[in-house]
Design an enzyme around this catalytic site. Structure first.
Site, mmCIF file in Angstrom:
data_model
loop_
_atom_site.group_PDB
_atom_site.id
_atom_site.type_symbol
_atom_site.label_atom_id
_atom_site.label_comp_id
_atom_site.label_asym_id
_atom_site.label_seq_id
_atom_site.Cartn_x
_atom_site.Cartn_y
_atom_site.Cartn_z
ATOM 1 N N ARG A 1 -14.003 -7.607 2.841
ATOM 2 C CA ARG A 1 -12.608 -7.329 2.485
ATOM 3 C C ARG A 1 -11.742 -8.555 2.810
ATOM 4 O O ARG A 1 -10.852 -8.921 2.055
ATOM 5 C CB ARG A 1 -12.055 -6.124 3.265
ATOM 6 C CG ARG A 1 -12.684 -4.777 2.982
ATOM 7 C CD ARG A 1 -12.499 -4.323 1.559
ATOM 8 N NE ARG A 1 -11.123 -4.403 1.093
ATOM 9 C CZ ARG A 1 -10.109 -3.588 1.456
ATOM 10 N NH1 ARG A 1 -10.345 -2.574 2.262
ATOM 11 N NH2 ARG A 1 -8.892 -3.747 0.981
ATOM 12 N N CYS B 1 -16.340 2.488 1.035
ATOM 13 C CA CYS B 1 -15.171 1.644 1.323
ATOM 14 C C CYS B 1 -14.734 1.776 2.782
ATOM 15 O O CYS B 1 -14.093 0.872 3.316
ATOM 16 C CB CYS B 1 -14.028 1.990 0.383
ATOM 17 S SG CYS B 1 -13.610 3.738 0.377
ATOM 18 N N ASP C 1 -17.080 7.910 -1.165
ATOM 19 C CA ASP C 1 -15.787 7.761 -0.484
ATOM 20 C C ASP C 1 -15.457 9.125 0.117
ATOM 21 O O ASP C 1 -16.120 10.124 -0.197
ATOM 22 C CB ASP C 1 -14.728 7.346 -1.538
ATOM 23 C CG ASP C 1 -13.328 7.170 -0.953
ATOM 24 O OD1 ASP C 1 -13.201 6.995 0.270
ATOM 25 O OD2 ASP C 1 -12.355 7.198 -1.742
ATOM 26 N N HIS D 1 -7.586 0.742 -6.178
ATOM 27 C CA HIS D 1 -7.754 -0.023 -4.934
ATOM 28 C C HIS D 1 -8.495 -1.326 -5.296
ATOM 29 O O HIS D 1 -9.656 -1.517 -4.916
ATOM 30 C CB HIS D 1 -8.542 0.817 -3.932
ATOM 31 C CG HIS D 1 -8.496 0.311 -2.521
ATOM 32 N ND1 HIS D 1 -7.688 -0.732 -2.116
ATOM 33 C CD2 HIS D 1 -9.187 0.698 -1.417
ATOM 34 C CE1 HIS D 1 -7.877 -0.941 -0.817
ATOM 35 N NE2 HIS D 1 -8.777 -0.099 -0.379
ATOM 36 N N GLN E 1 -10.462 -3.737 -2.834
ATOM 37 C CA GLN E 1 -11.709 -3.157 -2.310
ATOM 38 C C GLN E 1 -12.880 -3.484 -3.248
ATOM 39 O O GLN E 1 -13.990 -3.791 -2.798
ATOM 40 C CB GLN E 1 -11.550 -1.636 -2.164
ATOM 41 C CG GLN E 1 -12.815 -0.920 -1.713
ATOM 42 C CD GLN E 1 -13.176 -1.187 -0.265
ATOM 43 O OE1 GLN E 1 -12.358 -1.062 0.614
ATOM 44 N NE2 GLN E 1 -14.436 -1.553 -0.013
ATOM 45 N N ARG F 1 0.873 -1.192 0.000
ATOM 46 C CA ARG F 1 0.000 0.000 0.000
ATOM 47 C C ARG F 1 0.896 1.223 0.000
ATOM 48 O O ARG F 1 1.755 1.364 0.869
ATOM 49 C CB ARG F 1 -0.923 0.039 1.219
ATOM 50 C CG ARG F 1 -1.584 1.400 1.405
ATOM 51 C CD ARG F 1 -2.625 1.461 2.495
ATOM 52 N NE ARG F 1 -3.839 0.796 2.086
ATOM 53 C CZ ARG F 1 -5.026 0.961 2.679
ATOM 54 N NH1 ARG F 1 -5.142 1.777 3.717
ATOM 55 N NH2 ARG F 1 -6.078 0.322 2.249
HETATM 56 N N1 NVA Z 1 -9.817 7.303 -1.347
HETATM 57 C C1 NVA Z 1 -9.483 6.816 -0.024
HETATM 58 C C2 NVA Z 1 -9.793 5.340 0.064
HETATM 59 C C3 NVA Z 1 -9.566 4.745 1.419
HETATM 60 C C4 NVA Z 1 -9.871 3.282 1.460
HETATM 61 C C5 NVA Z 1 -8.018 7.083 0.254
HETATM 62 O O1 NVA Z 1 -7.187 6.839 -0.636
HETATM 63 O O2 NVA Z 1 -7.705 7.554 1.341
HETATM 64 N N1 CP Z 2 -11.238 0.482 2.817
HETATM 65 C C1 CP Z 2 -9.961 0.404 3.228
HETATM 66 O O1 CP Z 2 -9.033 0.187 2.449
HETATM 67 O O2 CP Z 2 -9.801 0.582 4.563
HETATM 68 P P1 CP Z 2 -8.399 0.721 5.328
HETATM 69 O O3 CP Z 2 -7.781 2.032 4.867
HETATM 70 O O4 CP Z 2 -8.767 0.731 6.776
HETATM 71 O O5 CP Z 2 -7.519 -0.431 4.945
#
Ligand code: NVA
Ligand code: CP
Length: 327
Positions: free
Chosen positions: A315, A270, A229, A133, A136, A106
């Site tokens: 998830r 998400c 989101d 992502h 997800q 990540r």
């Molecule tokens: N768009 C958000 C998704 C989190 C799961 C981010 O990148 O922070």
């Molecule tokens: N939806 C998601 O990716 O959550 P986290 O950031 O908690 O992993």
């Protein structure tokens, strides 16, 4: 017969509709096994590395619990590792490939996870980048299948910033699986033209549509799923909040919007979500800009049409399926 052994999982564009369907069916099977208490330690003795350059609750826990259920060990690497500071992605990939059977990453740009996969000799899984992502989306689609029994023909509306990881990946996933996708936001938040063109071509093959709207009430008419989101994603500066709130408040998912959709509409997100002032950041933003909720109201988030916590549980089942299939 689908066989994903040895494959990376970097973005849904790399996978056929049949392969995505296979992962969803495998996830449903692993979920049923877990609920029935049937062991599925199919990768006993293996080990996975979990690299997190951004924070996480769901994704980290899903990889750790999933790995454990499959009989594997997992090592979490975040602050305190050499990655990206004293050691390049390419060198990290080769070091970890000697010790682990798979690597989750990540981080920021998609090019970083692609670089990691290029140099690694074991499968690499994208646990979120700025652009995509993909794990997800598997959870989202498993949840939609459980809710409606099918994916093809579902009307899916994404409200808010559609240029980032969630909007991009949902648009790709919907095109691949025959789901009608609408992004609803001011024009400047629509996804990149090239990605839109690619998705429109894929959607045509799969009998669905990719659409864009600046009018929330019109966009959600006939929607079975309304998805949103956060308006400011991890890694973006706090300074952009004001502009995002000004631009996106008309696109907030509230009860009036839910009432304008199909009778069977569900709300998805998400997570994490800013639906009240109970979190540190939610409180700070809410007080500074004078708003009770941001992308979704508490009323919708807590309503019986909200399936966000089943989506969050999924998830784990879907990430487990990705590891089970590619190792
Ligand atoms: N768009 C958000 C998704 C989190 C799961 C981010 O990148 O922070
Ligand atoms: N939806 C998601 O990716 O959550 P986290 O950031 O908690 O992993």
């Amino acid at each position: 017969m689908v066989n994903l052994k040895g494959r990376d999982f970097l973005k849904l564009l790399d996978f056929t509709s049949e392969e995505i369907e296979y992962l969803l069916e495998l996830a449903a099977d692993l979920k049923a096994k877990k609920k029935a208490g049937i062991p599925h330690r199919m990768h006993e003795g293996k080990n996975v590395a979990l690299i997190f350059e951004k924070t996480s609750t769901r994704t980290r826990c899903s990889f750790e619990v999933g790995a454990n259920d499959l009989g594997m060990g997992s090592t979490y690497l975040a602050e305190g590792s050499q990655i990206g500071k004293k050691e390049s992605i390419a060198d990290t990939a080769r070091v970890l490939s000697g010790m682990f059977d798979g690597i989750e990453y990540r981080g920021y740009g998609q090019e970083l996870v692609e670089e990691l996969a290029k140099y690694a000799s074991v499968p690499v899984w994208n646990g979120l980048t700025n652009e995509f992502h993909p794990t997800q989306i598997l959870a989202d689609f498993l949840t939609i299948k459980e809710q409606f029994g099918h994916l093809k023909g579902i009307n899916f509306v994404y409200m808010g910033d559609a240029r980032y990881n969630m909007g991009n990946s949902l648009m790709v996933g919907c095109a691949k699986m025959g789901i009608n996708f609408t992004a609803c936001a001011p024009k400047k938040y629509f996804p990149d033209h090239d990605l839109v063109d690619t998705c429109k071509a894929i959607a045509k093959e799969n009998g669905c549509e990719i659409k864009f709207s600046e009018n929330p009430t019109e966009a959600v008419k006939d929607a079975n799923v309304i998805y949103t989101d956060v308006w400011v994603s991890m890694g973006e500066p706090m300074e952009v909040w004001k502009e995002r709130i000004d631009d996106l408040m008309p696109y907030q998912v509230n009860q009036k919007l839910m009432d304008a959709a199909a009778d069977d509409v569900v709300f998805m997100h998400c997570l994490p979500a800013y639906h009240d002032h109970k979190t540190k950041v939610g409180k700070e933003i809410g007080e500074r800009f004078g708003c009770d909720a941001l992308e979704v109201t508490d009323e919708v988030f807590e309503s019986e049409r909200s399936i966000v916590f089943r989506e969050a549980e999924n998830r784990m089942h879907t990430i487990k399926a990705v590891m089970a299939a590619t190792l």
